[in-house]
Design a protein around this motif. Structure first.
Motif, mmCIF file in Angstrom:
data_model
loop_
_atom_site.group_PDB
_atom_site.id
_atom_site.type_symbol
_atom_site.label_atom_id
_atom_site.label_comp_id
_atom_site.label_asym_id
_atom_site.label_seq_id
_atom_site.Cartn_x
_atom_site.Cartn_y
_atom_site.Cartn_z
ATOM 1 N N CYS A 1 34.365 0.520 -15.719
ATOM 2 C CA CYS A 1 34.376 1.095 -14.382
ATOM 3 C C CYS A 1 34.029 2.567 -14.495
ATOM 4 C CB CYS A 1 35.743 0.921 -13.728
ATOM 5 S SG CYS A 1 37.098 1.686 -14.653
ATOM 6 N N PHE A 2 33.821 3.190 -13.347
ATOM 7 C CA PHE A 2 33.573 4.630 -13.317
ATOM 8 C C PHE A 2 34.668 5.304 -12.519
ATOM 9 C CE2 PHE A 2 29.450 3.087 -14.542
ATOM 10 C CZ PHE A 2 29.016 4.048 -15.451
ATOM 11 N N LEU A 3 35.238 6.344 -13.124
ATOM 12 C CA LEU A 3 36.253 7.163 -12.476
ATOM 13 C C LEU A 3 35.822 8.621 -12.582
ATOM 14 C CD1 LEU A 3 39.390 5.327 -13.888
ATOM 15 C CD2 LEU A 3 38.665 5.379 -11.489
ATOM 16 N N PRO A 4 36.310 9.471 -11.703
ATOM 17 C CA PRO A 4 35.881 10.873 -11.753
ATOM 18 C C PRO A 4 36.354 11.563 -13.028
ATOM 19 C CG PRO A 4 37.610 10.555 -10.120
ATOM 20 C CD PRO A 4 37.189 9.198 -10.544
ATOM 21 N N SER A 5 35.507 12.462 -13.535
ATOM 22 C CA SER A 5 35.780 13.080 -14.830
ATOM 23 C C SER A 5 36.912 14.107 -14.771
ATOM 24 C CB SER A 5 34.515 13.750 -15.371
ATOM 25 O OG SER A 5 33.973 14.658 -14.419
ATOM 26 N N ASP A 6 37.411 14.432 -13.572
ATOM 27 C CA ASP A 6 38.572 15.318 -13.487
ATOM 28 C C ASP A 6 39.889 14.549 -13.391
ATOM 29 O OD1 ASP A 6 38.303 14.328 -10.935
ATOM 30 O OD2 ASP A 6 38.458 16.267 -9.912
ATOM 31 N N LEU A 7 39.837 13.241 -13.696
ATOM 32 C CA LEU A 7 41.053 12.428 -13.676
ATOM 33 C C LEU A 7 42.087 13.018 -14.629
ATOM 34 C CD1 LEU A 7 41.878 9.642 -12.332
ATOM 35 C CD2 LEU A 7 41.443 8.650 -14.587
ATOM 36 N N ALA A 8 43.357 13.025 -14.202
ATOM 37 C CA ALA A 8 44.394 13.671 -15.000
ATOM 38 C C ALA A 8 45.684 12.881 -14.925
ATOM 39 C CB ALA A 8 44.620 15.094 -14.487
ATOM 40 N N PRO A 9 46.572 13.058 -15.910
ATOM 41 C CA PRO A 9 47.885 12.415 -15.847
ATOM 42 C C PRO A 9 48.587 12.749 -14.537
ATOM 43 C CG PRO A 9 47.539 13.350 -18.018
ATOM 44 C CD PRO A 9 46.385 13.810 -17.173
ATOM 45 N N GLY A 10 49.235 11.733 -13.948
ATOM 46 C CA GLY A 10 49.901 11.902 -12.668
ATOM 47 C C GLY A 10 49.086 11.424 -11.489
ATOM 48 N N ASP A 11 47.769 11.294 -11.662
ATOM 49 C CA ASP A 11 46.943 10.718 -10.601
ATOM 50 C C ASP A 11 47.331 9.263 -10.378
ATOM 51 O OD1 ASP A 11 45.326 12.863 -9.820
ATOM 52 O OD2 ASP A 11 43.903 12.519 -11.462
ATOM 53 N N LEU A 12 47.097 8.778 -9.168
ATOM 54 C CA LEU A 12 47.321 7.369 -8.854
ATOM 55 C C LEU A 12 46.001 6.629 -8.837
ATOM 56 C CD1 LEU A 12 49.879 7.533 -5.880
ATOM 57 C CD2 LEU A 12 50.360 7.095 -8.297
ATOM 58 N N LEU A 13 45.964 5.475 -9.476
ATOM 59 C CA LEU A 13 44.830 4.561 -9.396
ATOM 60 C C LEU A 13 45.238 3.348 -8.575
ATOM 61 C CD1 LEU A 13 43.359 4.450 -13.028
ATOM 62 C CD2 LEU A 13 42.724 5.947 -11.120
ATOM 63 N N ALA A 14 44.294 2.803 -7.839
ATOM 64 C CA ALA A 14 44.519 1.564 -7.089
ATOM 65 C C ALA A 14 43.499 0.537 -7.541
ATOM 66 C CB ALA A 14 44.393 1.813 -5.584
ATOM 67 N N VAL A 15 43.970 -0.658 -7.838
ATOM 68 C CA VAL A 15 43.105 -1.773 -8.218
ATOM 69 C C VAL A 15 43.104 -2.770 -7.064
ATOM 70 C CG1 VAL A 15 42.674 -3.618 -9.875
ATOM 71 C CG2 VAL A 15 43.587 -1.414 -10.656
ATOM 72 N N ALA A 16 41.902 -3.121 -6.599
ATOM 73 C CA ALA A 16 41.768 -3.962 -5.408
ATOM 74 C C ALA A 16 41.873 -5.444 -5.738
ATOM 75 C CB ALA A 16 40.422 -3.682 -4.725
ATOM 76 N N ALA A 17 42.132 -6.235 -4.693
ATOM 77 C CA ALA A 17 42.099 -7.702 -4.744
ATOM 78 C C ALA A 17 43.026 -8.278 -5.802
ATOM 79 C CB ALA A 17 40.661 -8.190 -4.959
ATOM 80 N N THR A 18 44.248 -7.757 -5.846
ATOM 81 C CA THR A 18 45.228 -8.246 -6.822
ATOM 82 C C THR A 18 46.347 -9.050 -6.160
ATOM 83 O OG1 THR A 18 46.466 -6.168 -6.683
ATOM 84 C CG2 THR A 18 44.803 -6.347 -8.415
ATOM 85 N N GLY A 19 46.123 -9.493 -4.912
ATOM 86 C CA GLY A 19 47.165 -10.242 -4.218
ATOM 87 C C GLY A 19 47.421 -11.620 -4.772
ATOM 88 N N ALA A 20 46.424 -12.208 -5.418
ATOM 89 C CA ALA A 20 46.563 -13.569 -5.936
ATOM 90 C C ALA A 20 46.718 -13.556 -7.451
ATOM 91 C CB ALA A 20 45.352 -14.409 -5.547
ATOM 92 N N TYR A 21 47.685 -14.282 -7.927
ATOM 93 C CA TYR A 21 47.915 -14.599 -9.337
ATOM 94 C C TYR A 21 48.469 -13.448 -10.174
ATOM 95 C CZ TYR A 21 45.538 -18.853 -8.123
ATOM 96 O OH TYR A 21 45.204 -20.020 -7.510
#
Length: 460
Positions: free
Chosen positions: A399-419
């Motif tokens: 995947c691609f994430l912004p290069s200024d990502l840092a500890p403490g940031d929140l990530l969200a992963v989509a379409a995880t309602g099933a299984y």
């Protein structure tokens, strides 16, 4: 060296096309409505679901956290009920089941499929009508079958000769006559666009059509006065995006219906074609339109029955992932950002394969975004990984994430309602996350997160 895209240069050029990492998206902050919940968006750069700021959810409930968009899930339930009017829609509880989901099913007029005594207990605990429940399973215990008989489960799908004898004995003993269906292995397996018509009898589910086991099951059930045979059941696979495989399966089932009529002078009134309808996980995925699926299946069943000279049976379908999958999002907090020079950046979060084993188990793909803020930094090729002691503990492989990502940031992963929550474990003694339903700016816990006391409970 820039962290953009393919830092290894020549190394990636030597790879085969399917081995190369993807190209970065035009906008890292985009929330694609085909993938994310129907009420999701960004407010001042922050992801919101059900008009609730994900930062507030993380502060109040911690991370990892399963977030379920109630409007999304309920609206998809209604979509299926409307599209399949005149047929029965039974939600496949294995996708994700809890008391609140059962209440939503009851409100929206769906039935429910359960695959264990535990799933049945969840449904009964909130007063779900047992006559709207179908029980599945390849190895139902005596206790499970007895409970199903006692409460009056609507349909029991038998899966073996042993189960026919077991259920017949129990039904006679308890003075019941349950409605049963036969799970038929049709020799058709569908995974997205691939249809393979051989070698599928070698599995644990169902009774083979080609080997004659399904026809023999009919004979054995009809010979038992304690069982009422009402129909046939088939399931051809998962993440299906069109009806081609269903047509092949329906024609084969129609052949068995004709054989039953000719041999026994019995016309079965019901046909269950299972579920497995696909959803969009990543940009290239195309989720099927519910109405097109419904119209296509009805047309298929009507045509095959007309060709076979049979009355059209009542149709049942079993969507699970398609109802609850798109409305679910998992929130994680970033802990470590490790640049592996020449390859990619590893982004470690506070969950992993204990809350989403599908990537390790199936090679599943997901869409992930920086959720706690927007970013205009250049994209970096990333791999989102968990905190477990397994190198295969991967949540999002490429995947691609912004290069200024840092500890403490929140990530969200989509379409995880099933299984994801259904398959969750306590590997490395991580507690299972809470599930929070969001709607109209409010959030409420529908499954509390486990604590350290929960992990120690039961140990002597």
């Amino acid at each position: 060296m820039s962290r953009f895209a393919h830092p290894a240069g020549d190394r990636h050029a030597e790879m085969l096309p399917h081995e190369r990492p993807p190209l970065p998206p035009a906008d890292l902050n985009r929330i694609n409505p085909a993938i994310w919940p129907r009420t999701s968006g960004r407010t001042d750069g922050t992801l919101t679901i059900g008009h609730v700021d994900v930062r507030d959810l993380a502060r109040e409930h911690g991370t990892p956290l399963f977030v379920l968009d109630e409007h999304d899930v309920r609206s998809r339930m209604r979509d299926y009920v409307t599209a399949f009017a005149g047929s029965d829609v039974h939600y496949a509880g294995k996708a994700f089941l809890c008391k609140e989901i059962v209440r939503w099913l009851h409100d929206e007029g769906l039935g429910l499929d359960v695959a264990s005594g535990g799933e049945l207990a969840v449904a009964l605990s909130v007063g779900f009508p047992p006559e709207r429940i179908t029980m599945h399973g390849n190895n139902k215990s005596v206790a499970e079958l007895t409970r199903a008989l006692e409460v009056g489960v609507g349909r029991i799908v038998v899966d073996s000769f042993e189960e026919i004898a077991r259920l017949g004995y129990l039904a006679e003993r308890h003075g019941k006559r349950p409605k049963v269906m036969i799970r038929v292995t049709t020799g058709v397996e569908a995974h997205t666009h691939e249809f393979i018509a051989t070698a599928h009898d070698d599995q644990k589910f169902g009774l083979s059509l080609s080997a004659g086991a399904a026809a023999e099951a009919v004979r054995r059930i009809l010979a038992l006065p304690s069982l009422e045979l009402v129909g046939l059941h088939s399931h051809i696979g998962s993440q299906i995006v069109d009806t081609a495989g269903f047509e092949v399966a329906a024609r084969r089932l129609a052949g068995l219906l004709v054989q039953i009529k000719d041999e026994h002078d019995v016309v079965l009134p019901e046909l269950d074609l299972g579920g497995g309808y696909g959803i969009a996980y990543v940009e290239d995925d195309e989720a099927p339109d519910v109405k097109e699926i419904a119209d296509g299946l009805r047309e298929i069943v009507a045509k095959v029955c007309e060709d076979a000279g049979l009355p059209v049976p009542r149709l049942t379908v079993e969507p699970g992932r398609a109802i609850v999958g798109p409305g679910g999002v998992t929130l994680y907090e970033v802990g470590t950002v490790k640049d592996v020079e020449g390859l990619r950046t590893y982004v470690s979060v506070d969950g992993g394969m204990s809350d989403n084993v599908r990537t390790a188990l199936y090679g599943a793909d997901y869409t992930v975004t920086l959720a706690s803020r927007a970013s205009t930094a250049e994209p970096m090729l990333s791999r989102v990984v968990g905190k477990h002691c397994e190198s295969g503990d991967i949540i999002v492989r490429d995947c691609f994430l912004p290069s200024d990502l840092a500890p403490g940031d929140l990530l969200a992963v989509a379409a995880t309602g099933a299984y994801c929550r259904s398959l969750a474990s306590n590997y490395n003694y991580l507690p299972k996350p809470a599930v929070v339903a969001v709607a109209d700016g409010a959030a409420r816990v529908i499954m509390r997160g486990e604590t350290e006391d929960d992990l120690l409970r039961g140990q002597l």
